[in-house]
Scaffold this active site. Sequence first.
Site, PDB file in Angstrom:
ATOM      1  N   LYS A  49       0.851  -1.206   0.000  1.00  0.00           N
ATOM      2  CA  LYS A  49       0.000   0.000   0.000  1.00  0.00           C
ATOM      3  C   LYS A  49       0.878   1.244   0.000  1.00  0.00           C
ATOM      4  O   LYS A  49       0.644   2.190  -0.752  1.00  0.00           O
ATOM      5  CB  LYS A  49      -0.921  -0.006   1.234  1.00  0.00           C
ATOM      6  CG  LYS A  49      -2.031  -1.037   1.131  1.00  0.00           C
ATOM      7  CD  LYS A  49      -2.769  -1.278   2.446  1.00  0.00           C
ATOM      8  CE  LYS A  49      -3.787  -2.414   2.257  1.00  0.00           C
ATOM      9  NZ  LYS A  49      -4.445  -2.842   3.485  1.00  0.00           N
ATOM     10  N   GLN A  93      -4.939  -1.713   9.660  1.00  0.00           N
ATOM     11  CA  GLN A  93      -4.845  -3.023   9.012  1.00  0.00           C
ATOM     12  C   GLN A  93      -5.444  -4.098   9.922  1.00  0.00           C
ATOM     13  O   GLN A  93      -5.119  -4.179  11.104  1.00  0.00           O
ATOM     14  CB  GLN A  93      -3.369  -3.337   8.689  1.00  0.00           C
ATOM     15  CG  GLN A  93      -3.157  -4.609   7.901  1.00  0.00           C
ATOM     16  CD  GLN A  93      -3.727  -4.565   6.476  1.00  0.00           C
ATOM     17  OE1 GLN A  93      -3.827  -3.510   5.861  1.00  0.00           O
ATOM     18  NE2 GLN A  93      -4.113  -5.715   5.959  1.00  0.00           N
ATOM     19  N   ASP A 116     -11.411   2.810   4.382  1.00  0.00           N
ATOM     20  CA  ASP A 116     -11.964   1.476   4.133  1.00  0.00           C
ATOM     21  C   ASP A 116     -13.491   1.499   4.016  1.00  0.00           C
ATOM     22  O   ASP A 116     -14.085   0.505   3.585  1.00  0.00           O
ATOM     23  CB  ASP A 116     -11.625   0.546   5.303  1.00  0.00           C
ATOM     24  CG  ASP A 116     -10.306  -0.184   5.137  1.00  0.00           C
ATOM     25  OD1 ASP A 116     -10.012  -0.639   4.018  1.00  0.00           O
ATOM     26  OD2 ASP A 116      -9.570  -0.310   6.141  1.00  0.00           O
TER      27      ASP A 116
HETATM   28  N1  GUN Z   1      -7.188  -6.885   6.004  1.00  0.00           N
HETATM   29  C1  GUN Z   1      -7.510  -7.598   4.890  1.00  0.00           C
HETATM   30  N2  GUN Z   1      -8.176  -6.821   4.005  1.00  0.00           N
HETATM   31  C2  GUN Z   1      -8.281  -5.597   4.566  1.00  0.00           C
HETATM   32  C3  GUN Z   1      -8.862  -4.369   4.132  1.00  0.00           C
HETATM   33  O1  GUN Z   1      -9.437  -4.236   3.037  1.00  0.00           O
HETATM   34  N3  GUN Z   1      -8.734  -3.318   4.991  1.00  0.00           N
HETATM   35  C4  GUN Z   1      -8.145  -3.438   6.206  1.00  0.00           C
HETATM   36  N4  GUN Z   1      -8.089  -2.369   6.987  1.00  0.00           N
HETATM   37  N5  GUN Z   1      -7.583  -4.565   6.639  1.00  0.00           N
HETATM   38  C5  GUN Z   1      -7.673  -5.633   5.815  1.00  0.00           C
END
Ligand code: GUN
Length: 281
Positions: A49, A93, A116
């Site tokens: 990311k 995360q 998100d």
């Molecule tokens: N862990 C796995 N997929 C995601 C996601 O799309 N967002 C977040 N914050 N954590 C994740």
Amino acid sequence: MATILDGRKLKTKILANLKSKIAQMEEKPSLTVILVGNNPASLIYVNNKKRTAEEIGINSNIITYPSSVTEDELLAKIHQLNKDDSVNAILVQLPLPGHISKEKVINMIDPKKDVDGFTPYNFGKLFSGEIPFVYPCTPKGILLLLDEYGIELDGKHAVIVGRSNIVGKPLLQMMLNRNATVSICHSHTKNLADITKTADILVSAVGENIIEEKMLKPGCVVVDVGIFKDAAGRTRGDVDFENVSKIASYISPVPGGVGPMTITSLMLNTVELFEKSKKRL
Ligand code: GUN
């Protein structure tokens, strides 16, 4: 033979456009990611990311904590980031260690910075048919991929296997918004194959190799959200790609399908939150 839903190609195209757009901005969007613990998969995702953000001109920052961090420390940090005008997108995360309440942590994020789309405000907006600040990244990426290949949802039967807050539930609502008939299946579903066989569009987000050719209607569209390592250490999805690709009309590969689209959506969402914050000034 199925047409491949190529997430890498679409990611390259969308991010090239986004990069030119950001290059023309005086002030740059910013993304802050909070990572707790040392889950190896999370570490890879978070670094991806950050790298992608930097490649297209988004300022990004990873804040790491050991898994021993307290819930209060984490909540205090989010509170501070909420107040910091230089931060316009916050991502915590997941998963978090067991002693930390995921709900409390997500609830603490300012919905205007919730990249998100997971806060109750944004989730509630989505489910009440209103417009959230942003839509959750993986479902958004799946719809971008289907749109790119001209796959219509209106009137189609979409079957989603998996009921998570990250994929299954928001995708249900986003597909309903496009007038699909949507079924959700999960670990307690009886006779899964009887339902998946009726799918025009099948989305699997389970993390186990469960979707076989005999469970599907020939010509259906197959979207594989699962990603895990098999016993031999190979990266696999939920779908038996080799056999399913012989009968499906379209199929997303793993890797190279939904994964790149999730990260693309995260970048789009960061820029959307930034632009909305500027409009509020
Ligand atoms: N862990 C796995 N997929 C995601 C996601 O799309 N967002 C977040 N914050 N954590 C994740």
